[in-house]
Design an enzyme around this catalytic site. Structure first.
Site, short mmCIF file in Angstrom:
data_model
loop_
_atom_site.label_atom_id
_atom_site.label_comp_id
_atom_site.label_asym_id
_atom_site.label_seq_id
_atom_site.Cartn_x
_atom_site.Cartn_y
_atom_site.Cartn_z
CB THR A 12 -0.97 0.03 1.20
OG1 THR A 12 -0.21 0.15 2.41
CG2 THR A 12 -1.83 -1.21 1.26
N GLY A 13 0.35 2.32 -0.55
CA GLY A 13 1.16 3.53 -0.69
C GLY A 13 2.31 3.28 -1.64
CB SER A 16 4.59 8.23 -3.47
OG SER A 16 5.37 9.31 -3.01
N GLY A 17 7.57 7.31 -2.90
CA GLY A 17 8.50 7.12 -1.79
C GLY A 17 8.88 5.68 -1.49
CB ILE A 18 8.94 3.92 1.80
CG1 ILE A 18 9.92 4.85 2.52
CG2 ILE A 18 9.04 2.49 2.31
CD1 ILE A 18 9.60 5.10 4.00
CB SER A 137 7.51 6.69 12.25
OG SER A 137 8.38 7.79 12.51
CE1 TYR A 150 3.31 9.45 10.41
CE2 TYR A 150 5.25 10.29 11.56
CZ TYR A 150 4.70 9.50 10.57
OH TYR A 150 5.51 8.76 9.74
#
Ligand code: NAD
Length: 249
Positions: A12-13, A16-18, A137, A150
């Site tokens: 998922t996600g 973009s990015g990671i 994170s 977050y």
């Protein structure tokens, strides 16, 4: 080198990015990859740059029905799932005095509810011996002003991952979590900070890291490959910090 030959991976996600860096690496390693994201144009754009067996699925992880659709389209295309990488997330900034309900709901719906509902939909279709990966994170153990909600969302995800690891252990499914430090991805541009503040904040973050720099999305992708592959066959339930030492030293 094909550490994931014929493995089916959902990320998922992934536009973009990671997520994108991981999708590229998994494809290179022989996996069949289902890339999901919430913007069709972004998915179409990245699809042009990919090679191998993959499909893209438009799915907003904060919506229960989209999580079901994601798993359905993935299994229709490739059958049962070997690797589920729940990576989509947002990191909006708000000091405690400015937190409102929308900020809380958006963050928790995407960062916590989304992965939990995706897992519920996916579990019956994950092969025994499969792997589930989360992106948390280092903010869940180190304080950075403005990241209260977050940080709480990533802490919730980490707690959930431990219970999940216990509940699926009888099926040999490993559950691990990657906790990145500051990684150079488009997420920083989405935090709502003015350009000059963003640049200054970036310098401050880099200076705090013992290795003196941001990490790259490729460095997280390599960690995801390690944890998803047989190389990590006895690693289960961990949260692995990939942060140049920021949370450790
Ligand atoms: P990114 O913004 O490049 O990628 C985030 C991805 O999540 C995008 O593909 C975006 O479309 C997707 N996404 C956001 N909301 C979504 C939704 N409702 N439905 C479906 N997809 C959605 O950022 P990134 O840095 O690659 O972030 C990936 C993960 O890494 C996130 O969970 C983030 O919290 C975590 N993370 C990033 C850093 C960093 O410094 N970049 C540090 C720690 C953790």
């Amino acid at each position: 080198m094909s550490k994931l030959k014929n493995k089916v991976a959902i990320i998922t996600g992934a536009n973009s990015g990671i997520g994108l860096a991981t999708a590229k690496l998994f494809l290179k390693e022989g996996a069949k990859v289902v890339l999901s994201g919430r913007r069709q144009e972004a998915l179409d754009e990245v699809a042009k740059s990919l090679e191998g067996h993959f499909i893209t699925v438009l799915a907003d992880v904060s919506k229960p029905e989209d999580n079901i659709k994601l798993i359905k389209e993935a299994t229709n295309a490739y059958g049962n799932i070997d690797i589920l990488f729940l990576n989509a997330g947002i990191a909006p900034i708000a000091p405690v005095t400015e937190i409102d309900e929308n900020h809380y709901d958006d963050t928790f719906n995407i960062n916590v509810k989304g992965p939990i509902l995706a897992i519920k939909a996916a579990l019956p279709h994950i092969n025994d011996g499969g792997t589930i990966l989360f992106t948390s994170s280092i903010v869940n153990k180190k304080a950075f002003d403005g990241f209260g909600v977050y940080s709480a969302s990533k802490g919730a995800l980490r707690s959930f991952s431990k219970v999940l690891a216990s509940e699926v252990k009888s099926r040999g499914i490993r559950v691990n979590t990657i906790a990145p430090g500051p990684i150079d991805t488009p997420i920083f541009g989405k935090m709502g900070l003015p350009e000059d503040v963003l640049e200054e904040t970036g310098k401050e973050f880099a200076a705090m890291v013992p290795l003196g720099r941001f990490g790259s999305a490729d460095e997280i992708a390599k960690t995801a490959l390690f944890l998803a592959s047989e190389d990590a066959s006895y690693i289960n339930g961990v949260e692995l910090e990939v942060d140049g030492g920021l949370s450790q030293i």
